[in-house]
Design an enzyme around this catalytic site. Structure first.
Site, short mmCIF file in Angstrom:
data_model
loop_
_atom_site.label_atom_id
_atom_site.label_comp_id
_atom_site.label_asym_id
_atom_site.label_seq_id
_atom_site.Cartn_x
_atom_site.Cartn_y
_atom_site.Cartn_z
N HIS A 138 0.84 -1.21 0.00
CA HIS A 138 0.00 0.00 0.00
C HIS A 138 0.87 1.26 0.00
O HIS A 138 0.70 2.16 -0.83
CB HIS A 138 -0.91 -0.03 1.24
CG HIS A 138 -1.78 1.18 1.40
ND1 HIS A 138 -3.10 1.20 1.03
CD2 HIS A 138 -1.52 2.43 1.88
CE1 HIS A 138 -3.62 2.40 1.28
NE2 HIS A 138 -2.67 3.17 1.80
N GLU A 139 1.81 1.32 0.93
CA GLU A 139 2.66 2.52 1.03
C GLU A 139 3.55 2.67 -0.20
O GLU A 139 3.83 3.79 -0.64
CB GLU A 139 3.49 2.49 2.32
CG GLU A 139 2.67 2.49 3.61
CD GLU A 139 1.71 3.67 3.74
OE1 GLU A 139 1.97 4.74 3.16
OE2 GLU A 139 0.67 3.51 4.42
N HIS A 153 1.85 4.64 -2.87
CA HIS A 153 2.01 6.10 -2.72
C HIS A 153 3.38 6.53 -3.25
O HIS A 153 3.50 7.55 -3.94
CB HIS A 153 1.91 6.50 -1.25
CG HIS A 153 0.53 6.47 -0.69
ND1 HIS A 153 -0.55 7.06 -1.32
CD2 HIS A 153 0.04 5.94 0.48
CE1 HIS A 153 -1.63 6.89 -0.57
NE2 HIS A 153 -1.31 6.21 0.51
N HIS A 201 3.52 6.74 -6.95
CA HIS A 201 2.79 7.94 -7.40
C HIS A 201 3.73 9.15 -7.32
O HIS A 201 3.78 9.98 -8.24
CB HIS A 201 1.56 8.13 -6.51
CG HIS A 201 0.50 8.99 -7.10
ND1 HIS A 201 -0.68 9.29 -6.45
CD2 HIS A 201 0.41 9.63 -8.30
CE1 HIS A 201 -1.43 10.07 -7.21
NE2 HIS A 201 -0.79 10.29 -8.34
#
Length: 713
Positions: free
Chosen positions: A495-496, A499, A502
């Site tokens: 999940h991290e 980020h 991105h």
């Protein structure tokens, strides 16, 4: 004007460009691809060995935190902030004296960058650095830069320089879409501060902004503050579950996982007992937000907060939440029936399902129905194996490799922080990720992504490389084994990293919209999408190996794990719908038609289904009201978008390079420089409706019958 660098856990976990080939336009503008460095080493091995003292270059020149020369000592923060403030003054002068045009936006962005580079770095250091002197110096830098930002947001001359540009239709039409959007975003920041108002109203807006900051800080402190009760008021046999302090018992949380029903009930009723000061603080916070929104031209705070998001307005958010609630209601009732059955089995005297029951009993049902004890999985998920898995996935999808790089002396704040270079196969070095993964004293417990420095195209044609930190709280390695992750920790890591990618691939011209600096209901899409990859056997099979035997993780174990997550998932999602709806009502029309507690009671009964418990006020512990005011729905909407992207683009083949490139080009490359719905449309090749979002979320709850077939073979 100032960007917020942190993206943390929202929801269940608790952050216009013309279409072009991602990264190409910027590279063609004059960036030289960086070659692979000889100091880089494979990523998997770097995380399965303990760092040696020598890797921190003990005898080399001290470089300063993140390679910033001034930050080799706490006093350097003062020097860094003074340097940023001096540069800001010069840029303000330039902005006010430059004729309106694209150059105006570039100057504004450079101004934002000069302040963000200190503020974002300090925002991280003030909570993560182990040394109090560094934390205090960073806190002071945050305050100093924050004061400067307040001044800039009420600087009439600066505002006029931007207004002249946006008021000239011919000039605006000549701007490319990204430049125009960035100019409009800067103007939005100004207008939120009430700069377009007369002097008296402007002062009121500034005062309200200050008041809201103070109330937010007070509310956050109160939200986590423990409650206490006299010892004799609690049954003797449950007292040992709580902390004692003289004649009192301290209750500092909900104890949601306790197997004792009475412990959970006592914790719920005492921890959520209303505090008059906290109640007054919340009421003042909500009314101050409403006053400010009305002062600057919005009918409610929610209307103001939802500008530029996927949802666009509160009406769409409520339509989304109400339709989702309707679709979930039957499934949620079945989940509550299942919980009631398990409670009756374990506690026949009292089988009524209460709000303190679902987390515990859903865990019991999961454990009974699927054999998913974390200790069975951990040996297959060494940290090094998981990092290698991410490397394989990113390489096949996006042509990106992660390399471990030795940090210089003084560059990292703890010796177990690893530095990763993110390298594209043809474009070279894209940026750096600092991995602060391990538990230590005084470290915040929340998993977070921090932007330390945003990417942007500099005047000399070079690209300012993004720098981010991923912060987790993983156990350290032991003498006998490397760091081993539970399935939940592995999913959080993916999940991290979503980020972080991105941030690396949102290579915009302007720092103000780089990477994760985009609307909240879009910001979680890349991270949640990575969870889908983390739960797909074809991906997991690439890296999940027993750290001692090298055996792969059996397919049926992955399938059982995935299906176990669907146990009571409708009730979990219904709870999120309730929270999001409550948030919308609190930030909707004022004055509120009832007390915040009466609204909570009504909303809980309508949107959740379990009874409200008298003399409790859960809203006073709802800390997300501060950071995600009117935007709590964002996690659900981001999950809906991620689900659609997964099913339509990656479900058939999670390593599809063409889909990966399209994902980069349509969704990651623009950062916040394009309207989020346009990015979603570009990826899905259609404009999704509210019904599409709801269907995507609900279909994720369906069981996969292949799992049962496999387990029965």
């Amino acid at each position: 004007m100032l960007c917020v660098g942190r993206l943390g856990g929202l929801g269940a976990r608790a952050a216009a460009l013309p279409p072009r080939r991602a990264g190409r336009g910027i590279l063609e503008a004059g960036i030289r691809a960086r070659r692979v460095s000889t100091s880089w080493s494979p990523v998997g091995a770097a995380f399965n060995v303990k760092p040696q003292g020598s890797r921190l270059d003990l005898f080399g020149e001290r470089r300063g935190l993140f390679g910033v020369p001034e930050l080799s000592a706490p006093e350097g923060f003062h020097a860094a902030q003074e340097k940023a403030l001096r540069k800001a003054e010069l840029l303000v002068g330039r902005a006010c004296s430059t004729p309106p045009g694209p150059q105006t936006v570039l100057i504004f962005d450079e101004l934002s960058d000069s302040l963000c580079r200190v503020a974002d770095l300090a925002d991280f250091v003030k909570i993560a650095h182990p040394e109090p002197a560094f934390r205090e110096a960073a806190e002071e830098a945050c305050r100093s830069i924050g004061t400067m930002v307040e001044k800039l947001n009420t600087n009439v001359d600066l505002y006029q320089s931007l207004r002249k540009l946006l008021a000239d239709k011919k000039l605006v039409d000549s701007l490319d879409p990204e430049t125009r959007r960035v100019a409009e975003l800067f103007m939005f920041d100004f207008e939120i501060s009430g700069i377009h108002l007369d002097k008296e109203k402007r002062k009121r807006a500034v005062d309200l902004n200050v008041k809201i900051l103070d109330l937010s800080s007070t509310f956050l402190m109160g939200a986590n503050f423990p409650n206490k009760i006299e010892k004799h008021l609690l049954p003797e046999h449950i007292r040992r579950n709580f902390t004692s302090a003289g004649d009192h018992i301290i209750i500092d949380g909900l104890h949601a996982e306790s197997p004792d029903d009475l412990v959970r009930e006592a914790a719920y009723k005492i921890f959520l007992y209303p505090n008059a000061g906290q109640l007054k603080c919340l009421e003042e916070l909500l009314s101050s937000r409403d006053l400010l929104a009305k002062l600057v031209g919005y009918s409610t705070f929610s209307h103001r907060a939802l500008q530029g998001t996927i949802a666009k307005n509160p009406e769409t958010v409520m339509q989304f939440l109400e339709k989702l609630s309707d679709k979930l209601s039957e499934r949620t009732l079945k989940d509550f029936e299942m919980i009631r059955g398990m409670k009756m089995k374990l506690n026949p005297q009292n089988s009524e399902v209460m709000p303190w029951d679902p987390p515990y009993y859903s865990g019991v049902i999961r454990a009974e129905r699927y054999n998913i004890e974390p200790s069975l999985y951990c040996p297959f998920f060494s940290l090094g194996a998981c990092m290698e898995g991410l490397n394989i996935l990113l390489n096949r999808l996006l042509g990106i490799s992660l390399y471990a790089e030795q940090p210089a002396k003084g560059e990292v704040w703890s010796e177990d922080v690893r530095k990763l270079a993110v390298v594209h196969e043809s474009e070279g070095l894209l940026g750096y990720i600092y991995c602060d993964f391990f538990q230590r004293a005084d470290k915040p417990h929340q998993d977070c992504h921090f932007t330390i420095r945003g990417g942007r195209l500099k005047e000399d044609g070079d690209y300012q490389l993004p720098v981010v930190v991923l912060m987790l709280n993983l156990p350290r390695s032991s003498r006998s084994s490397p760091t081993l992750l539970t399935p939940g920790m592995m999913e959080n890591l993916f999940h991290e990293m979503g980020h972080a990618m991105h941030s690396m691939l949102g290579r915009t011209r302007y720092q103000h919209v780089t990477g994760t600096r985009c609307p909240t209901d879009f910001a979680e899409v890349p991270s949640i999408l990575m969870e889908y990859f983390a739960n797909d056997y074809r991906v997991v099979n690439q890296f999940a190996r027993h750290y001692q035997t090298g055996q792969p993780l059996p397919k049926n174990m992955v399938s059982r794990l995935c299906e176990s997550k669907k146990v009571c998932a409708a009730a979990d999602m219904q709870l999120q719908v309730f929270y999001a709806t409550l948030d919308q009502i609190y930030h909707g029309k004022h004055p509120l038609r009832n007390s915040t507690t009466d609204i909570l009671k009504e909303t809980q009964e309508k949107f959740y289904g379990l009874p409200y418990v008298p003399d409790t006020a859960w809203q006073l512990r709802f800390s997300h009201l501060v950071g995600y005011g009117a935007k709590y729905y964002s996690y659900l909407m981001s999950r809906a978008v991620a689900s659609m992207v997964w099913k339509e683009c990656f479900l058939q083949d999670p390593f599809n390079r063409a889909a990966g490139e399209r994902y980069r080009r349509e969704m990651l490359a623009h950062g916040g420089g394009r309207e989020p719905m346009l990015m979603v449309e570009g990826m899905l090749q259609k404009c999704p409706s509210v019904d599409d979002f709801v269907s995507a979320l609900v279909s994720d709850l369906d069981l996969d019958f292949e799992t049962f077939l496999m387990d029965s073979e």
